[in-house]
Motif scaffolding. Structure first.
Motif, PDB file in Angstrom:
ATOM      1  N   VAL A 151      77.874  13.785   1.400  1.00 38.04           N
ATOM      2  CA  VAL A 151      78.401  14.866   0.553  1.00 38.04           C
ATOM      3  C   VAL A 151      77.346  15.274  -0.466  1.00 38.04           C
ATOM      4  CG1 VAL A 151      80.113  15.429  -1.224  1.00 38.04           C
ATOM      5  CG2 VAL A 151      80.823  14.236   0.842  1.00 38.04           C
ATOM      6  N   PHE A 152      76.661  14.289  -1.060  1.00 43.05           N
ATOM      7  CA  PHE A 152      75.659  14.596  -2.081  1.00 43.05           C
ATOM      8  C   PHE A 152      74.539  15.476  -1.519  1.00 43.05           C
ATOM      9  CE2 PHE A 152      71.881  14.110  -4.573  1.00 43.05           C
ATOM     10  CZ  PHE A 152      72.295  13.934  -5.877  1.00 43.05           C
ATOM     11  N   VAL A 153      73.951  15.070  -0.399  1.00 42.16           N
ATOM     12  CA  VAL A 153      72.780  15.819   0.086  1.00 42.16           C
ATOM     13  C   VAL A 153      73.150  17.186   0.650  1.00 42.16           C
ATOM     14  CG1 VAL A 153      71.260  13.853   0.483  1.00 42.16           C
ATOM     15  CG2 VAL A 153      72.786  14.595   2.300  1.00 42.16           C
ATOM     16  N   THR A 154      74.424  17.365   1.067  1.00 42.70           N
ATOM     17  CA  THR A 154      74.793  18.674   1.623  1.00 42.70           C
ATOM     18  C   THR A 154      75.570  19.514   0.613  1.00 42.70           C
ATOM     19  OG1 THR A 154      76.825  17.755   2.549  1.00 42.70           O
ATOM     20  CG2 THR A 154      74.916  17.802   3.987  1.00 42.70           C
ATOM     21  N   PHE A 155      75.655  19.007  -0.608  1.00 38.06           N
ATOM     22  CA  PHE A 155      76.468  19.631  -1.653  1.00 38.06           C
ATOM     23  C   PHE A 155      76.213  21.135  -1.837  1.00 38.06           C
ATOM     24  CE2 PHE A 155      77.271  20.595  -6.118  1.00 38.06           C
ATOM     25  CZ  PHE A 155      78.520  20.044  -6.335  1.00 38.06           C
ATOM     26  N   PRO A 156      74.954  21.598  -1.971  1.00 36.40           N
ATOM     27  CA  PRO A 156      74.763  23.000  -2.356  1.00 36.40           C
ATOM     28  C   PRO A 156      74.875  24.023  -1.219  1.00 36.40           C
ATOM     29  CG  PRO A 156      72.861  21.635  -2.936  1.00 36.40           C
ATOM     30  CD  PRO A 156      73.684  20.881  -1.961  1.00 36.40           C
ATOM     31  N   PHE A 157      74.829  23.589   0.039  1.00 29.03           N
ATOM     32  CA  PHE A 157      74.589  24.548   1.130  1.00 29.03           C
ATOM     33  C   PHE A 157      75.554  25.732   1.159  1.00 29.03           C
ATOM     34  CE2 PHE A 157      72.066  21.070   2.771  1.00 29.03           C
ATOM     35  CZ  PHE A 157      70.986  21.734   3.281  1.00 29.03           C
ATOM     36  N   VAL A 158      76.869  25.468   1.171  1.00 29.49           N
ATOM     37  CA  VAL A 158      77.826  26.568   1.309  1.00 29.49           C
ATOM     38  C   VAL A 158      77.836  27.428   0.042  1.00 29.49           C
ATOM     39  CG1 VAL A 158      80.223  27.165   1.741  1.00 29.49           C
ATOM     40  CG2 VAL A 158      79.205  25.233   2.924  1.00 29.49           C
ATOM     41  N   ALA A 159      77.879  26.784  -1.113  1.00 31.73           N
ATOM     42  CA  ALA A 159      77.908  27.520  -2.376  1.00 31.73           C
ATOM     43  C   ALA A 159      76.712  28.443  -2.497  1.00 31.73           C
ATOM     44  CB  ALA A 159      77.938  26.537  -3.548  1.00 31.73           C
ATOM     45  N   ARG A 160      75.552  27.908  -2.167  1.00 31.26           N
ATOM     46  CA  ARG A 160      74.284  28.617  -2.294  1.00 31.26           C
ATOM     47  C   ARG A 160      74.228  29.868  -1.393  1.00 31.26           C
ATOM     48  NH1 ARG A 160      70.293  28.383  -4.983  1.00 31.26           N
ATOM     49  NH2 ARG A 160      69.537  30.316  -4.261  1.00 31.26           N
ATOM     50  N   GLU A 161      74.858  29.817  -0.204  1.00 33.26           N
ATOM     51  CA  GLU A 161      74.893  30.980   0.674  1.00 33.26           C
ATOM     52  C   GLU A 161      75.918  31.991   0.181  1.00 33.26           C
ATOM     53  OE1 GLU A 161      72.916  31.872   3.063  1.00 33.26           O
ATOM     54  OE2 GLU A 161      71.811  30.006   2.758  1.00 33.26           O
ATOM     55  N   LEU A 162      77.051  31.484  -0.330  1.00 33.57           N
ATOM     56  CA  LEU A 162      78.158  32.374  -0.676  1.00 33.57           C
ATOM     57  C   LEU A 162      77.945  33.118  -1.987  1.00 33.57           C
ATOM     58  CD1 LEU A 162      81.490  30.652   0.316  1.00 33.57           C
ATOM     59  CD2 LEU A 162      80.283  32.537   1.401  1.00 33.57           C
ATOM     60  N   ILE A 163      77.330  32.471  -2.971  1.00 37.91           N
ATOM     61  CA  ILE A 163      77.211  33.099  -4.288  1.00 37.91           C
ATOM     62  C   ILE A 163      76.524  34.471  -4.193  1.00 37.91           C
ATOM     63  CG2 ILE A 163      76.183  32.891  -6.593  1.00 37.91           C
ATOM     64  CD1 ILE A 163      76.725  29.818  -6.318  1.00 37.91           C
ATOM     65  N   PRO A 164      75.344  34.575  -3.576  1.00 32.81           N
ATOM     66  CA  PRO A 164      74.724  35.912  -3.498  1.00 32.81           C
ATOM     67  C   PRO A 164      75.544  36.907  -2.676  1.00 32.81           C
ATOM     68  CG  PRO A 164      73.355  34.264  -2.399  1.00 32.81           C
ATOM     69  CD  PRO A 164      74.465  33.534  -3.056  1.00 32.81           C
ATOM     70  N   VAL A 165      76.174  36.432  -1.576  1.00 30.92           N
ATOM     71  CA  VAL A 165      76.967  37.343  -0.745  1.00 30.92           C
ATOM     72  C   VAL A 165      78.137  37.902  -1.557  1.00 30.92           C
ATOM     73  CG1 VAL A 165      78.432  37.502   1.312  1.00 30.92           C
ATOM     74  CG2 VAL A 165      76.331  36.173   1.385  1.00 30.92           C
ATOM     75  N   MET A 166      78.816  37.029  -2.282  1.00 30.91           N
ATOM     76  CA  MET A 166      79.974  37.472  -3.049  1.00 30.91           C
ATOM     77  C   MET A 166      79.569  38.318  -4.247  1.00 30.91           C
ATOM     78  SD  MET A 166      82.480  34.230  -2.715  1.00 30.91           S
ATOM     79  CE  MET A 166      84.049  34.613  -3.379  1.00 30.91           C
ATOM     80  N   GLU A 167      78.429  37.991  -4.840  1.00 33.75           N
ATOM     81  CA  GLU A 167      77.955  38.812  -5.966  1.00 33.75           C
ATOM     82  C   GLU A 167      77.632  40.214  -5.495  1.00 33.75           C
ATOM     83  OE1 GLU A 167      74.800  36.546  -7.715  1.00 33.75           O
ATOM     84  OE2 GLU A 167      76.071  35.891  -9.389  1.00 33.75           O
ATOM     85  N   GLU A 168      77.003  40.300  -4.320  1.00 36.18           N
ATOM     86  CA  GLU A 168      76.633  41.587  -3.753  1.00 36.18           C
ATOM     87  C   GLU A 168      77.874  42.451  -3.548  1.00 36.18           C
ATOM     88  OE1 GLU A 168      73.559  43.753  -1.201  1.00 36.18           O
ATOM     89  OE2 GLU A 168      73.617  42.647  -3.064  1.00 36.18           O
ATOM     90  N   GLN A 169      78.974  41.799  -3.122  1.00 36.32           N
ATOM     91  CA  GLN A 169      80.162  42.573  -2.815  1.00 36.32           C
ATOM     92  C   GLN A 169      80.935  43.023  -4.044  1.00 36.32           C
ATOM     93  OE1 GLN A 169      81.352  40.039   0.284  1.00 36.32           O
ATOM     94  NE2 GLN A 169      80.290  41.395   1.712  1.00 36.32           N
ATOM     95  N   GLY A 170      80.661  42.428  -5.189  1.00 39.25           N
ATOM     96  CA  GLY A 170      81.319  42.859  -6.408  1.00 39.25           C
ATOM     97  C   GLY A 170      82.804  42.559  -6.405  1.00 39.25           C
ATOM     98  N   THR A 171      83.548  43.212  -7.284  1.00 39.38           N
ATOM     99  CA  THR A 171      84.960  42.890  -7.441  1.00 39.38           C
ATOM    100  C   THR A 171      85.855  44.089  -7.149  1.00 39.38           C
ATOM    101  OG1 THR A 171      84.732  43.407  -9.774  1.00 39.38           O
ATOM    102  CG2 THR A 171      84.563  41.098  -9.165  1.00 39.38           C
ATOM    103  N   ALA A 172      85.268  45.225  -6.797  1.00 38.04           N
ATOM    104  CA  ALA A 172      86.068  46.458  -6.665  1.00 38.04           C
ATOM    105  C   ALA A 172      87.153  46.317  -5.601  1.00 38.04           C
ATOM    106  CB  ALA A 172      85.153  47.631  -6.325  1.00 38.04           C
TER     107      ALA A 172
END
Lengths: 291, 277
Positions: A151-172
């Motif tokens: 869990v420790f070594v794979t901790f960031p993978f999903v979050a790290r991919e999703l944060i920019p994708v979700m930021e790009e999409q905004g909240t509208a």
């Protein structure tokens, strides 16, 4: 721009060929050759010996443990990744960049240290060592420790991919759905999830590859008990150190196959993601250290 | 975190629960366990800590780990730039396949990479048998460590430079050319300045990754004390001798260096963003 032949806008043809040749030679030496070595060494004594090596009970136990560890670690980090990305991408708050840096932290920590920290907490001399011993709970040199380290070594993978994708999409889009009377859950399942599914899948693929292939962190907490606490990569090490090269490379070839499937799935997701939306620049491999 | 209250109002629900879960999970899995190393290392006292992290065998391992990591990252800087350039600018058969293959070191388990590289470079190995008569030993020497670290750091520079190179507008180069710049001048005066932040970020990422690497190195290194023993291996050795405090002290020294590198990487990325705008 790639087809131009103007000497001021492109290199001469012989120079282009030289560069392509040098690049391919480098990749051939460092990527193709090791891959070929794994497959060849595994089949050195024929397909029969190869299959026998894979059907050893300890090999099967190692495969099973690897699947268990990834089967727990990946969903946990998937849930974490989605919640963290939701909080970070959909809201503005202070300390956001610090939080992102902390989420990335496991990428810059040596896997060996990732294993060590759990030994310090759950090991015999650790913080909870006495308590765990008295209650006969084994964490270190047992499956829970292996799962934790994974869990420790794979901790960031999903979050790290999703944060920019979700930021790009905004909240509208979410705001529109909520204004029209959708509940929070409905908005997430019907609006957000379809928008992020390729980014999500991409993160899960990378997360899974690392979870199944992790060596250093798991090595520290495993205790190397044959058939019990050996994951597939650890089993490869034991076989190799016993000079049982055919079996070692046979098991390694399974992991190499996993890597190739990962690369193929990753390329497919990149391609679909790009076709679906302007996901292109973000979906490129994580800029942070990964596997 | 009282500052969280300062977030802007939003109609989107779920901030409380998602940030709460994020912070809880982050603390339980990462922050509290990591802080255990710092707390444990205080057991030795400053003197004991300093003696442990500056013991000759440990210092020799820093030299190898830092030297080989730096050299590997530098080689990856040059060839990563070359590969990114070739992949973005030129068209040749198999380009997409090769592009996908660049990520192999991210996907291939490190132990597999380790035994494969050893099979290639061992004295009786695929390439080793031809290098041996020339007096070149790769496996079981510091050179072997270097080879493994080049392998695992290979994708970083390619993947940081590639997107920047793709986004560079051809108009820039056309303008430079039409103003009379030679191709060489265009590349070094127009292209390279925009690529430097990405190149250095890739270099720093490859360097940081190489410093902590364990799995691929231990098979090919030979692990001789003072010669081909990397720092992460020393942590394992101390753990196996039940010297938990000693292992932790070296781990803390490594963590401090990793955090400094992380800071540098963040600064480089910040520089890259501002330069790009």
């Amino acid at each position: 721009m790639n087809t131009t032949t103007s000497p001021t806008l492109n290199e001469p043809a012989w120079f282009r060929r030289l560069l392509i040749g040098a690049g391919l030679a480098f990749l051939g030496l460092f990527l193709a050759l090791p891959l070929a070595a794994v497959l060849t060494e595994a089949l050195r004594q024929g397909v029969g010996a190869y299959l026998v090596a894979l059907q050893e009970p300890v090999a099967l136990a190692a495969i099973k443990l690897t699947l268990i560890a990834a089967g727990i670690a990946v969903p946990l980090n998937l849930i974490f990744g989605v919640t963290a990305a939701w909080a970070i991408a959909k809201f503005e708050f202070r300390g956001k960049s610090l939080l992102i840096t902390l989420i990335d932290l496991p990428f810059s920590v040596s896997p060996v240290i990732a294993g060590l920290i759990y030994v310090l907490i759950f090991g015999a001399q650790g913080w909870f060592g006495q308590y765990l011993f008295e209650n006969d709970i084994k964490v270190i040199f047992a499956v829970p420790g292996i799962v934790l380290a994974t869990v420790f070594v794979t901790f960031p993978f999903v979050a790290r991919e999703l944060i920019p994708v979700m930021e790009e999409q905004g909240t509208a889009e979410e705001e529109a759905a909520l204004t029209l009377g959708a509940s929070g859950w409905q908005t997430f399942w019907r609006v957000t999830l379809p928008n992020i599914k390729w980014g999500l899948l991409y993160g899960v693929i990378l997360c899974n590859a690392r979870a199944m292939g992790e060596f250093g962190a798991v090595s520290v907490v495993s205790g190397h008990i044959r058939g019990e606490t050996n994951t597939l990569p650890l089993h490869v090490e034991i076989l190799y150190n016993e000079y049982n090269f055919v079996a070692a490379f046979a098991c390694a070839s399974l992991l190499a196959l996993l890597a190739l499937v990962t690369l193929a799935a990753k390329s497919f997701v990149e391609w679909r993601g790009q076709a679906q939306r302007a996901l292109a620049p973000i979906a490129l491999p994580a800029v942070q250290p990964s596997t | 975190m009282a500052t969280l209250a300062l977030r802007r109002r939003s109609v989107i629900p779920g901030f409380g629960i998602t940030i709460g879960f994020t912070l809880l999970y982050l603390s339980l899995i990462i922050l509290i366990p990591l802080s255990a190393t710092f707390i444990k290392s205080t057991q030795l006292g400053w003197g004991g800590f300093w003696t442990t992290v500056t013991a000759p065998r440990v210092v020799a391992s820093y030299k190898l780990s830092f030297g080989a990591s730096f050299l590997a990252a530098a080689i990856n800087l040059v060839f990563g730039m070359l590969v990114a350039w070739v992949l973005v600018r030129y068209r040749f058969p198999g380009r997409r396949l090769i592009d996908a293959l660049v990520d192999l070191p991210f996907a291939l388990p490190t132990a597999v990479a380790g035994i494969a590289l050893t099979a290639i470079y061992a004295p009786n190995g695929w390439l080793g048998q031809y290098l041996e008569p020339l007096g070149i030993k790769v496996a079981f020497t510091p050179t072997g460590v270097l080879v493994a670290l080049i392998f695992i750091g290979l994708p970083f520079v390619v993947r940081t430079v590639q997107p920047v190179l793709q986004e560079l507008k051809p108009e820039l180069e056309e303008a430079a050319a039409s103003l009379g710049a030679s191709r060489r001048q265009t590349i070094f005066r127009v292209l390279m300045p925009s690529l430097w932040p990405a190149l250095l970020t890739g270099f720093a990422l490859a360097f940081a990754r190489a410093l902590g690497e364990y799995g691929s190195v231990i098979f090919i290194a030979g692990n001789m004390p003072m010669v081909s023993e990397i720092t992460p291996l020393l942590i394992i050795t101390k753990l196996e001798q039940y010297d938990y405090a000693g292992a932790t002290a070296i781990a803390v020294a490594m963590l401090v260096i990793s955090f400094l590198l992380l800071l540098i990487i963040n600064l480089l990325q910040w520089w890259g963003r501002h330069r790009h705008q």
